[in-house]
Scaffold this motif. Sequence first.
Motif, PDB file in Angstrom:
ATOM      1  N   HIS A 133       0.796  -1.489   0.005  1.00 13.25           N
ATOM      2  CA  HIS A 133      -0.483   0.020  -0.029  1.00 13.25           C
ATOM      3  C   HIS A 133       0.937   1.524   0.099  1.00 13.25           C
ATOM      4  O   HIS A 133       0.563   2.507  -0.663  1.00 13.25           O
ATOM      5  N   VAL A 134       2.035   1.441   1.061  1.00 13.46           N
ATOM      6  CA  VAL A 134       2.716   2.411   0.474  1.00 13.46           C
ATOM      7  C   VAL A 134       3.277   2.866  -0.668  1.00 13.46           C
ATOM      8  O   VAL A 134       3.350   3.670  -1.072  1.00 13.46           O
ATOM      9  N   GLU A 135       3.683   1.732  -1.222  1.00  9.88           N
ATOM     10  CA  GLU A 135       4.370   1.841  -2.650  1.00  9.88           C
ATOM     11  C   GLU A 135       3.428   2.328  -3.346  1.00  9.88           C
ATOM     12  O   GLU A 135       3.796   3.184  -3.907  1.00  9.88           O
ATOM     13  N   ARG A 136       1.928   1.836  -3.471  1.00 17.14           N
ATOM     14  CA  ARG A 136       1.246   2.206  -4.052  1.00 17.14           C
ATOM     15  C   ARG A 136       0.622   3.665  -4.227  1.00 17.14           C
ATOM     16  O   ARG A 136       0.936   3.959  -5.318  1.00 17.14           O
ATOM     17  N   THR A 137       1.026   3.973  -3.076  1.00 21.34           N
ATOM     18  CA  THR A 137       0.705   5.282  -2.821  1.00 21.34           C
ATOM     19  C   THR A 137       1.215   6.089  -3.413  1.00 21.34           C
ATOM     20  O   THR A 137       1.318   7.160  -3.898  1.00 21.34           O
ATOM     21  N   ILE A 138       2.669   5.846  -2.835  1.00 26.16           N
ATOM     22  CA  ILE A 138       3.706   6.351  -3.337  1.00 26.16           C
ATOM     23  C   ILE A 138       3.928   6.645  -5.253  1.00 26.16           C
ATOM     24  O   ILE A 138       3.899   8.132  -5.654  1.00 26.16           O
ATOM     25  N   ARG A 139       3.183   5.951  -5.928  1.00 22.70           N
ATOM     26  CA  ARG A 139       3.614   5.902  -6.996  1.00 22.70           C
ATOM     27  C   ARG A 139       2.092   7.321  -7.235  1.00 22.70           C
ATOM     28  O   ARG A 139       2.326   7.136  -8.893  1.00 22.70           O
ATOM     29  N   TYR A 140       1.172   6.551  -7.253  1.00 23.87           N
ATOM     30  CA  TYR A 140      -0.121   7.004  -7.638  1.00 23.87           C
ATOM     31  C   TYR A 140       0.017   8.245  -7.053  1.00 23.87           C
ATOM     32  O   TYR A 140      -0.675   9.402  -7.946  1.00 23.87           O
ATOM     33  N   TYR A 141       0.387   9.484  -5.566  1.00 21.80           N
ATOM     34  CA  TYR A 141       0.607  10.494  -5.615  1.00 21.80           C
ATOM     35  C   TYR A 141       1.401  11.457  -6.451  1.00 21.80           C
ATOM     36  O   TYR A 141       0.950  12.107  -6.926  1.00 21.80           O
ATOM     37  N   LEU A 142       2.884  10.431  -6.586  1.00 23.19           N
ATOM     38  CA  LEU A 142       3.145  10.639  -8.470  1.00 23.19           C
ATOM     39  C   LEU A 142       2.633  11.794  -9.103  1.00 23.19           C
ATOM     40  O   LEU A 142       2.590  12.314 -10.423  1.00 23.19           O
ATOM     41  N   ASN A 143       1.704   9.796  -9.526  1.00 27.37           N
ATOM     42  CA  ASN A 143       0.913   9.797 -11.054  1.00 27.37           C
ATOM     43  C   ASN A 143      -0.455  11.012 -10.964  1.00 27.37           C
ATOM     44  O   ASN A 143      -0.201  11.839 -12.135  1.00 27.37           O
ATOM     45  N   SER A 144      -0.238  11.692  -9.826  1.00 25.81           N
ATOM     46  CA  SER A 144      -2.268  12.015 -10.489  1.00 25.81           C
ATOM     47  C   SER A 144      -1.436  13.683  -9.907  1.00 25.81           C
ATOM     48  O   SER A 144      -2.939  13.992 -10.124  1.00 25.81           O
ATOM     49  N   GLN A 145      -1.086  14.339  -9.725  1.00 23.44           N
ATOM     50  CA  GLN A 145       0.389  15.189  -9.915  1.00 23.44           C
ATOM     51  C   GLN A 145      -0.419  16.212 -11.208  1.00 23.44           C
ATOM     52  O   GLN A 145      -0.470  17.090 -11.442  1.00 23.44           O
ATOM     53  N   ALA A 179      -1.848   4.794   4.364  1.00 31.51           N
ATOM     54  CA  ALA A 179      -0.855   3.543   3.601  1.00 31.51           C
ATOM     55  C   ALA A 179      -0.301   2.537   4.418  1.00 31.51           C
ATOM     56  O   ALA A 179      -0.275   1.404   4.556  1.00 31.51           O
ATOM     57  N   ARG A 180       0.593   2.817   5.111  1.00 35.09           N
ATOM     58  CA  ARG A 180       1.202   1.758   6.573  1.00 35.09           C
ATOM     59  C   ARG A 180       0.329   0.979   7.076  1.00 35.09           C
ATOM     60  O   ARG A 180       0.322  -0.121   7.397  1.00 35.09           O
ATOM     61  N   TRP A 181      -1.316   2.121   7.577  1.00 27.36           N
ATOM     62  CA  TRP A 181      -1.270   1.196   8.862  1.00 27.36           C
ATOM     63  C   TRP A 181      -2.800  -0.271   7.534  1.00 27.36           C
ATOM     64  O   TRP A 181      -2.930  -0.590   8.114  1.00 27.36           O
ATOM     65  N   LEU A 182      -2.447   0.339   6.878  1.00 29.05           N
ATOM     66  CA  LEU A 182      -3.486  -0.724   5.641  1.00 29.05           C
ATOM     67  C   LEU A 182      -2.620  -2.063   5.339  1.00 29.05           C
ATOM     68  O   LEU A 182      -3.163  -2.531   4.698  1.00 29.05           O
ATOM     69  N   ASP A 183      -1.105  -1.264   5.912  1.00 33.08           N
ATOM     70  CA  ASP A 183      -0.480  -2.656   4.942  1.00 33.08           C
ATOM     71  C   ASP A 183       0.222  -3.704   6.257  1.00 33.08           C
ATOM     72  O   ASP A 183       0.401  -4.552   6.169  1.00 33.08           O
ATOM     73  N   GLU A 184      -0.650  -3.382   7.678  1.00 28.64           N
ATOM     74  CA  GLU A 184      -1.311  -3.727   8.535  1.00 28.64           C
ATOM     75  C   GLU A 184      -2.232  -4.939   9.197  1.00 28.64           C
ATOM     76  O   GLU A 184      -2.454  -3.971  10.330  1.00 28.64           O
ATOM     77  N   PRO A 185      -2.513  -5.207   8.371  1.00 27.44           N
ATOM     78  CA  PRO A 185      -4.027  -6.077   8.078  1.00 27.44           C
ATOM     79  C   PRO A 185      -4.154  -6.423   9.902  1.00 27.44           C
ATOM     80  O   PRO A 185      -5.373  -6.516  10.488  1.00 27.44           O
TER      81      PRO A 185
END
Length: 540
Positions: free
Chosen positions: A107-119, A354-360
């Motif tokens: 989730h963290v890695e996707r968040t980083i890339r989605y954040y970059l992409n959405s800019q 994102a970090r919390w979502l990676d710890e279900p």
Amino acid sequence: MAFNQPPHLVNYNVYHSDRFLQQCAQRFGNQRDEAERVRFGALLGSEQHLARCESANHYLPELFTHDRYGERINHIAYHESYHELMHIATEQKLHNGVWRSKAPYSHVERTIRYYLNSQLEAGHGCPITMTFAAIPVLQNSRLYPQLKEPLLQPRYDARDVPFYDKSAVTVGMGMTEKQGGSDVRSNTTQARPFTHGGEGERYRLNGHKWFLSAPMSDLFLMLAQTEQGLGCFLVPRWQEDGCRNGIHIQQLKRKMGNQSNASCEVELHDVEARLLGTEGKGVRTIIDMVAMTRFDCMIGSSALLRQALVQSLHHCHYRTAFGARLIEQPLMVNLLCDMAIESDCALLWTMSVARWLDEPEDDEAKKLARLLIPVGKYWICKRAPQITYEAMEVIGGMGVMENTPMPRLYREAPINAIWEGSGNIQCLDVLRACEKDPQLLTTWFRFISRAYGRYHSFDQAAERLQRELDAQSPTPFNARRLVDEIALLTQAALAIEHMQPERSQLVCDNFFNRTGRNLGTLVGNPDTAHQWVKDSFTIG
């Protein structure tokens, strides 16, 4: 020849130029992905990609309801640049990477890339987000085995053919209707089973959907009334016999923003669908999808905040007035730092979720995510229009020119606040969640208490909120004020935990001690503000 004008902001690395994002990636993510982030950042800031984003919004989707023989085809044609954006996003696995494996930091890695992409372009993020959010719902269905392969492919297949003939698929969502909007329980679309009905069985849907975004998706999740109440259905754009399904597009929505992404009104005529879950439990079935789309609204609005800040910083770095560069002038430093605080706090909050979502399996992480996704969706999405407007004002007359990025950013800014549940819906969801699980607020207070003892203003604000809640349970009338307080205290606690002391102090001073209501009214150390601005965007 023009002078005292900034150069075009092209061929820059969107990731490398963002020092705070790199710090967050190091703190929350996996360093093995660093080289790929840098490569992706270079692609996104390239002149070719920026032109692609502009073209996707200049050449709008076009509806063709019928072919030349009068056959209804419900086809929407996109500019080639839109398809290129979809190819890039799916190659980055923004639509399914989290679900392809149980890898840590996914989730963290996707968040980083989605954040970059959405800019750079937000419209094509709609089908990416809905596909991402739909997969967990589909994984709980007995239909999933036949959908798994095309859903998890890291590619994009734009062909207008049945989903079972495609190498990869995307998923859309149809919830709202004219008479209800967010009140989906008032939906009137009817679902009737072919035979006895039940999970995975075929139904026919008749009715309408007021907003259907990304209508060229291959599959849709839709809500419709059954004999037992609302049900959640999987609706293919093509029927299983190879004929087009009865999803009749009436018109495209003329949206002020999100223009590269088609949204439409549809009528449903004997639409073939399959039930997900059980009759009467449609909202419960689709709720996980809604949580994930709201999280992506947080990411998307954080990205808008960042890009508005970047445009401002780039302009002020080169532009001079009254004998000095704008970025050196104290009042502009105050405003730019205020914007940077908003942007960095939004990113830090989003990365924490994102970090919390990676710890279900972690109960605290689960409770914090449940509470702070709707709070974050409410707060961050509401900050985007204000920050984007301020960026336009920083740039001045050029900030309202249609041949610059700013008008598109400004039109995009309100969208996430409205989609996936407006502000009031988020606040009421927070109240319902806290009533259902009183431990949510207990867990949250325990979380922010780790930041106690550093700044009196923070401790005082937390104690005041605790006293208010002890004296009276939150009510709908006061829901926005409660959520505002949770938002400010959450961001301050995260700043205390993860930022340098001089910066976390500036955050707390201005969240809790400030009287000015407009941006650019910071109190505190000017040197800290100046350094924050200087570090926010690496020019060149």
